[in-house]
Design a protein around this motif. Sequence first.
Motif, PDB file in Angstrom:
ATOM      1  N   SER A   1      37.691 -60.586 -12.150  1.00  0.00           N
ATOM      2  CA  SER A   1      36.640 -60.225 -11.257  1.00  0.00           C
ATOM      3  C   SER A   1      35.313 -60.193 -11.817  1.00  0.00           C
ATOM      4  CB  SER A   1      36.781 -58.665 -10.586  1.00  0.00           C
ATOM      5  OG  SER A   1      36.886 -57.797 -11.318  1.00  0.00           O
ATOM      6  N   ILE A   2      34.091 -60.276 -11.154  1.00  0.00           N
ATOM      7  CA  ILE A   2      32.915 -60.162 -11.459  1.00  0.00           C
ATOM      8  C   ILE A   2      32.143 -58.935 -10.892  1.00  0.00           C
ATOM      9  CG2 ILE A   2      30.659 -61.366 -11.628  1.00  0.00           C
ATOM     10  CD1 ILE A   2      31.835 -63.930 -11.501  1.00  0.00           C
ATOM     11  N   ASN A   3      31.389 -58.355 -11.888  1.00  0.00           N
ATOM     12  CA  ASN A   3      30.570 -57.025 -11.485  1.00  0.00           C
ATOM     13  C   ASN A   3      29.301 -57.477 -11.922  1.00  0.00           C
ATOM     14  OD1 ASN A   3      29.554 -54.415 -11.265  1.00  0.00           O
ATOM     15  ND2 ASN A   3      31.711 -53.658 -11.184  1.00  0.00           N
ATOM     16  N   THR A   4      28.159 -57.439 -10.987  1.00  0.00           N
ATOM     17  CA  THR A   4      26.690 -57.680 -11.386  1.00  0.00           C
ATOM     18  C   THR A   4      26.072 -56.236 -11.505  1.00  0.00           C
ATOM     19  OG1 THR A   4      26.758 -59.997 -10.250  1.00  0.00           O
ATOM     20  CG2 THR A   4      24.887 -58.677 -10.839  1.00  0.00           C
ATOM     21  N   ASP A   5      25.873 -55.684 -12.577  1.00  0.00           N
ATOM     22  CA  ASP A   5      25.178 -54.323 -12.627  1.00  0.00           C
ATOM     23  C   ASP A   5      24.520 -54.020 -14.004  1.00  0.00           C
ATOM     24  OD1 ASP A   5      24.560 -51.613 -11.928  1.00  0.00           O
ATOM     25  OD2 ASP A   5      26.785 -51.412 -11.014  1.00  0.00           O
ATOM     26  N   THR A   6      24.046 -52.934 -14.188  1.00  0.00           N
ATOM     27  CA  THR A   6      23.204 -52.644 -15.402  1.00  0.00           C
ATOM     28  C   THR A   6      24.128 -51.680 -16.076  1.00  0.00           C
ATOM     29  OG1 THR A   6      21.091 -53.339 -14.472  1.00  0.00           O
ATOM     30  CG2 THR A   6      21.046 -51.911 -16.290  1.00  0.00           C
ATOM     31  N   ILE A   7      24.188 -51.730 -17.322  1.00  0.00           N
ATOM     32  CA  ILE A   7      24.875 -50.595 -18.060  1.00  0.00           C
ATOM     33  C   ILE A   7      23.937 -49.547 -18.514  1.00  0.00           C
ATOM     34  CG2 ILE A   7      26.142 -49.928 -20.236  1.00  0.00           C
ATOM     35  CD1 ILE A   7      26.782 -52.804 -20.621  1.00  0.00           C
ATOM     36  N   GLU A   8      24.529 -48.375 -17.886  1.00  0.00           N
ATOM     37  CA  GLU A   8      23.729 -47.142 -18.178  1.00  0.00           C
ATOM     38  C   GLU A   8      24.037 -46.568 -19.471  1.00  0.00           C
ATOM     39  OE1 GLU A   8      24.178 -42.702 -16.240  1.00  0.00           O
ATOM     40  OE2 GLU A   8      22.877 -44.056 -14.953  1.00  0.00           O
ATOM     41  N   THR A   9      25.453 -46.298 -19.706  1.00  0.00           N
ATOM     42  CA  THR A   9      25.701 -46.162 -21.168  1.00  0.00           C
ATOM     43  C   THR A   9      27.186 -46.341 -21.385  1.00  0.00           C
ATOM     44  OG1 THR A   9      25.793 -44.294 -23.004  1.00  0.00           O
ATOM     45  CG2 THR A   9      26.378 -43.530 -20.569  1.00  0.00           C
ATOM     46  N   ILE A  10      27.688 -46.263 -22.581  1.00  0.00           N
ATOM     47  CA  ILE A  10      28.976 -46.639 -22.882  1.00  0.00           C
ATOM     48  C   ILE A  10      29.528 -45.166 -23.654  1.00  0.00           C
ATOM     49  CG2 ILE A  10      30.690 -47.908 -24.182  1.00  0.00           C
ATOM     50  CD1 ILE A  10      29.179 -50.361 -23.690  1.00  0.00           C
ATOM     51  N   THR A  11      30.712 -44.798 -22.966  1.00  0.00           N
ATOM     52  CA  THR A  11      31.366 -43.439 -23.354  1.00  0.00           C
ATOM     53  C   THR A  11      32.502 -43.858 -24.551  1.00  0.00           C
ATOM     54  OG1 THR A  11      32.822 -43.267 -21.882  1.00  0.00           O
ATOM     55  CG2 THR A  11      30.489 -42.322 -21.654  1.00  0.00           C
ATOM     56  N   THR A  12      33.160 -43.028 -24.951  1.00  0.00           N
ATOM     57  CA  THR A  12      34.264 -43.183 -25.823  1.00  0.00           C
ATOM     58  C   THR A  12      35.339 -44.142 -25.269  1.00  0.00           C
ATOM     59  OG1 THR A  12      35.353 -41.123 -25.158  1.00  0.00           O
ATOM     60  CG2 THR A  12      34.009 -41.021 -27.137  1.00  0.00           C
ATOM     61  N   SER A  13      35.392 -44.090 -23.965  1.00  0.00           N
ATOM     62  CA  SER A  13      36.553 -44.613 -23.079  1.00  0.00           C
ATOM     63  C   SER A  13      36.128 -45.527 -21.818  1.00  0.00           C
ATOM     64  CB  SER A  13      37.813 -43.759 -22.728  1.00  0.00           C
ATOM     65  OG  SER A  13      37.344 -42.719 -21.605  1.00  0.00           O
ATOM     66  N   SER A  14      34.654 -45.346 -21.615  1.00  0.00           N
ATOM     67  CA  SER A  14      34.401 -46.100 -20.207  1.00  0.00           C
ATOM     68  C   SER A  14      33.010 -46.520 -20.362  1.00  0.00           C
ATOM     69  CB  SER A  14      34.435 -44.905 -19.112  1.00  0.00           C
ATOM     70  OG  SER A  14      33.147 -44.074 -19.304  1.00  0.00           O
ATOM     71  N   ILE A  15      32.685 -47.430 -19.430  1.00  0.00           N
ATOM     72  CA  ILE A  15      31.310 -47.964 -19.244  1.00  0.00           C
ATOM     73  C   ILE A  15      30.743 -47.348 -17.827  1.00  0.00           C
ATOM     74  CG2 ILE A  15      29.982 -50.094 -19.101  1.00  0.00           C
ATOM     75  CD1 ILE A  15      32.236 -51.641 -20.354  1.00  0.00           C
ATOM     76  N   LYS A  16      29.432 -46.936 -17.983  1.00  0.00           N
ATOM     77  CA  LYS A  16      29.102 -46.341 -16.802  1.00  0.00           C
ATOM     78  C   LYS A  16      27.840 -46.884 -16.209  1.00  0.00           C
ATOM     79  CE  LYS A  16      30.064 -41.383 -17.851  1.00  0.00           C
ATOM     80  NZ  LYS A  16      29.366 -39.876 -17.828  1.00  0.00           N
ATOM     81  N   LEU A  17      27.916 -47.514 -15.245  1.00  0.00           N
ATOM     82  CA  LEU A  17      26.963 -48.333 -14.728  1.00  0.00           C
ATOM     83  C   LEU A  17      25.986 -47.817 -13.858  1.00  0.00           C
ATOM     84  CD1 LEU A  17      29.309 -51.175 -13.415  1.00  0.00           C
ATOM     85  CD2 LEU A  17      28.126 -50.983 -15.701  1.00  0.00           C
ATOM     86  N   ALA A  18      24.620 -48.354 -13.655  1.00  0.00           N
ATOM     87  CA  ALA A  18      23.638 -47.836 -12.866  1.00  0.00           C
ATOM     88  C   ALA A  18      23.944 -47.389 -11.668  1.00  0.00           C
ATOM     89  CB  ALA A  18      22.489 -48.780 -13.226  1.00  0.00           C
ATOM     90  N   SER A  19      24.877 -48.285 -10.930  1.00  0.00           N
ATOM     91  CA  SER A  19      25.255 -47.997  -9.525  1.00  0.00           C
ATOM     92  C   SER A  19      26.201 -46.845  -9.353  1.00  0.00           C
ATOM     93  CB  SER A  19      26.105 -49.224  -9.117  1.00  0.00           C
ATOM     94  OG  SER A  19      27.208 -49.375  -9.897  1.00  0.00           O
ATOM     95  N   GLY A  20      26.673 -46.177 -10.516  1.00  0.00           N
ATOM     96  CA  GLY A  20      27.467 -44.886 -10.334  1.00  0.00           C
ATOM     97  C   GLY A  20      28.999 -45.448 -10.750  1.00  0.00           C
ATOM     98  N   LYS A  21      29.143 -46.699 -10.689  1.00  0.00           N
ATOM     99  CA  LYS A  21      30.485 -47.228 -11.021  1.00  0.00           C
ATOM    100  C   LYS A  21      30.938 -46.897 -12.279  1.00  0.00           C
ATOM    101  CE  LYS A  21      33.510 -51.141 -10.178  1.00  0.00           C
ATOM    102  NZ  LYS A  21      33.608 -52.627  -9.563  1.00  0.00           N
ATOM    103  N   GLU A  22      32.159 -46.745 -12.665  1.00  0.00           N
ATOM    104  CA  GLU A  22      32.816 -46.643 -13.962  1.00  0.00           C
ATOM    105  C   GLU A  22      33.990 -47.652 -14.434  1.00  0.00           C
ATOM    106  OE1 GLU A  22      33.514 -43.048 -16.037  1.00  0.00           O
ATOM    107  OE2 GLU A  22      32.166 -41.916 -15.106  1.00  0.00           O
TER     108      GLU A  22
END
Length: 489
Positions: free
Chosen positions: A316-337
């Motif tokens: 799949s494709i996800n168009t978004d901006t990375i807010e930050t990366i944690t130890t186990s996830s990628i948090k996106l500006a849209s609120g999605k992880e």
Amino acid sequence: MATYKEMPDFDVIIVGAGISGINFAYRLQERSPELSYSILDGRHEIGGTWSLFQYPGIRSDSDLYTFGFAWRPWTGKDSIVHGSIIRQYLEDSAAQEGIDRKIRFRHKVNKLNWSSSSNMWDFDIAVNDTKMMSLRSRFVFLGTGYYDYQEPLQGEIPGIHNFQGKVIHPQCWPADLDYANKQIVIIGSGATAITLLPSLATNAAHVTMLQRSPSYIASLPSRGVFEAIVSNILPRFAANRVLRLKWMLFSLFMVSMCRLFPRAAKSFFLRETAKLLPPGISLEPDFVPSYKPWEQRLCLCPDGDFYASIRSGKASINTDTIETITTSSIKLASGKELHPDIIVTATGLKLRMAGGIAITIDGEPYEISDHFAWRAAMMEGLPNLVLSIGYVNASWTLGADSGAQLACRLLTRMRKEGVSVIVPRMTVEERQALEECPFLALSATYVRKGGNVFPKSAFTAPWQPRSYYWRDLAIARWGDVKKGMQWLR
């Protein structure tokens, strides 16, 4: 009369045993067989880029009919092939012409110094990373491309150092990486990401391509009907010429149409993309680029494998901006992880001219980026040296070959006129009158970030950048080689 110490080891030294170096060696043998030469390469085998990059699915992003050599036409059935096949093709081509016997592997050139007293280039070379040696030549051909082979481009990804899973750059792909049944996120939307996605999706649990903005991704049949017909009805020699010409014309037509009629070209690409998407998936926001076609390089996927992976549900494709990366996830500006096991940072390649070789003239440092390129091949103020640069809007090989033919013409003329040194020059007034233009006409992120390593170029000949193959080839064969050039006996 010159003493033994003043004699060169070779008339010409070629740096790099990739496409550019092997092609120039052939042209040199073809047109100046009396000249001695050697090829130096820091790696252990022929191939350059096609030896270095080993990530899954690596393949050509140009058709092999023009990516292959004019003197050894591509005879395979597929127009786009895996990198290992390209490397084997290069190896076989070099062996066929005896070029492989001229190569010295694990010979890394660290420094080049032009000596005005001897009119020669002095090479400082590391052999097997330990032993140091020196060589001398009258002429140098740099087939080193413009990528940094030692260090990949590190993207600005917030929090990437926090991630406790695997983080991999495609340039440094581990041969033993097990990604079966893993959740993978590829950060990037260029040719590398588009190649990786269908390859990884075969065994991974799921692959997500995380992009800030979309790219144009065109599906291309790996085996075309025209190619099959021509190969069946014409003798091999004739078929090879027809297919090579067809792909040259096709490339020129596509690039020209994109630049002359960008709106129509964009509509065409988006219509073709819509046909390949799963039902119910719209073009926005993941498949509509913000730039015009060919402002960045067009990405190709053979037989639509990229879109097939999306239709299968494995990617799949996800168009978004990375807010930050944690130890186990990628948090996106849209609120999605996103929760990947592996992150692949396909964020581009680091640019570096001349393979990182330190160039000096009589011991004084020379910076390529401070000077203009003559015919996109020689550098202002740099004697007896040709820098091979391919195309970004067509096959690299075509540009490399026009440069090689220009270099051979210069060498032939030097011999006939009794000239020992040629060096591009311009007066202060001429330099002040030049209107600069980009050396590479691309807006890709890696070009914007590293573009300051390229030579200067201008709208005025002979300081213009490359244009298109037939024009550059005509200049190489019949163009003015006196303007902007000093010929010294």
